[in-house]
Motif scaffolding. Sequence first.
Motif, PDB file in Angstrom:
ATOM      1  N   VAL A 137      -7.466  -2.863   1.585  1.00 45.81           N
ATOM      2  CA  VAL A 137      -7.978  -1.760   0.775  1.00 45.81           C
ATOM      3  C   VAL A 137      -8.456  -0.591   1.636  1.00 45.81           C
ATOM      4  O   VAL A 137      -8.627   0.520   1.129  1.00 45.81           O
ATOM      5  CB  VAL A 137      -9.124  -2.227  -0.150  1.00 45.81           C
ATOM      6  N   SER A 138      -8.653  -0.811   2.935  1.00 46.70           N
ATOM      7  CA  SER A 138      -9.175   0.251   3.801  1.00 46.70           C
ATOM      8  C   SER A 138      -8.192   1.398   3.964  1.00 46.70           C
ATOM      9  O   SER A 138      -8.587   2.528   4.274  1.00 46.70           O
ATOM     10  CB  SER A 138      -9.543  -0.312   5.177  1.00 46.70           C
ATOM     11  N   THR A 139      -6.909   1.134   3.745  1.00 47.27           N
ATOM     12  CA  THR A 139      -5.882   2.172   3.927  1.00 47.27           C
ATOM     13  C   THR A 139      -5.547   2.912   2.645  1.00 47.27           C
ATOM     14  O   THR A 139      -4.740   3.837   2.664  1.00 47.27           O
ATOM     15  CB  THR A 139      -4.593   1.543   4.487  1.00 47.27           C
ATOM     16  N   ASP A 140      -6.166   2.517   1.533  1.00 47.87           N
ATOM     17  CA  ASP A 140      -5.858   3.167   0.261  1.00 47.87           C
ATOM     18  C   ASP A 140      -6.391   4.603   0.274  1.00 47.87           C
ATOM     19  O   ASP A 140      -7.568   4.829   0.556  1.00 47.87           O
ATOM     20  CB  ASP A 140      -6.509   2.390  -0.891  1.00 47.87           C
ATOM     21  N   PRO A 141      -5.530   5.594  -0.027  1.00 49.16           N
ATOM     22  CA  PRO A 141      -5.946   6.997   0.041  1.00 49.16           C
ATOM     23  C   PRO A 141      -6.697   7.492  -1.194  1.00 49.16           C
ATOM     24  O   PRO A 141      -6.659   8.674  -1.526  1.00 49.16           O
ATOM     25  CB  PRO A 141      -4.613   7.728   0.185  1.00 49.16           C
TER      26      PRO A 141
END
Length: 296
Positions: A137-141
């Motif tokens: 989820v850390s890469t979700d923009p």
Amino acid sequence: MGRLTASRRVTRITLDGANRQRPDAVAVEEPLEIRVAGSPLAVTMRTPGHDVELAAGFLVSEGVISRGEDFARAIHCGGPGTGGADGNTYNVLDLTLAPGMALPSPDIARSFYTTSSCGVCGTASIEAVEKVSTYDVSTDPLSVSPHEVAAFPDRLREQQKTFDKTGGLHGAALFDAATGELLVAREDVGRHNAVDKVVGWALLNDRLPLRDTVLQVSGRVSFELVQKAVMAGIPMLSAVSAPSSLAIELAERAGLTLAAFVRGNSMNLYTRADRVRVPEAPASTTPSAEKMTSVR
């Protein structure tokens, strides 16, 4: 589907001396035994309704499945002692996974049962509580307006029809961050069950991972609710009440945006505040009085 509410007679007393009996609607709480391929996995105390979603979401939370294609079917089944006085057999649910899917490890089997207030009670070991998610989820923009987030609690509340009757259910809802659309809302006597029902809905509709979405819950935020969001690929969790220290720590490690005390025109952002577009304060006001509180 079982009953969502039951009627009980209560004695209502007020401090001015009034004393009368009347019927009162209460939320139903019943056990649900979840089986996989005929083998018992867990027993959870829940409000009947959307049981397949609840069980499917539970399997996502436990890391057993992660996509709609992993799930085959579910049937309510009876057995010795499951019928009850009214012949109800809706409290045992047997799930079948897709061919080739590994069955749940005995390590995640609940020793006793999952209560409506605690979704991790009875887990075989505390080390097994923090799962490894399929999704990052850390890469979700995700980028969302604070005005939209501030409106989510009321929009969830509008969907809580059983709460209107009983005052006794938690709620969870999923919103599309890009459009603000309410995707699904569910109620349950257990906050973790309400979230599992939302996640299960997404799995059964082949929508995992839930990128660019916000999960809104009606109460406080515990470790397990953050875990469930991460396991479903949800990048932001919003709550009307307080988070726990472990919830904040897990959200920080996972890169999930955690908003709490979302009430009226303010909120606290505990992690990944960059995803919430903080508005500029009007020139005629003191900035600190208008800006959203950001806590890292």
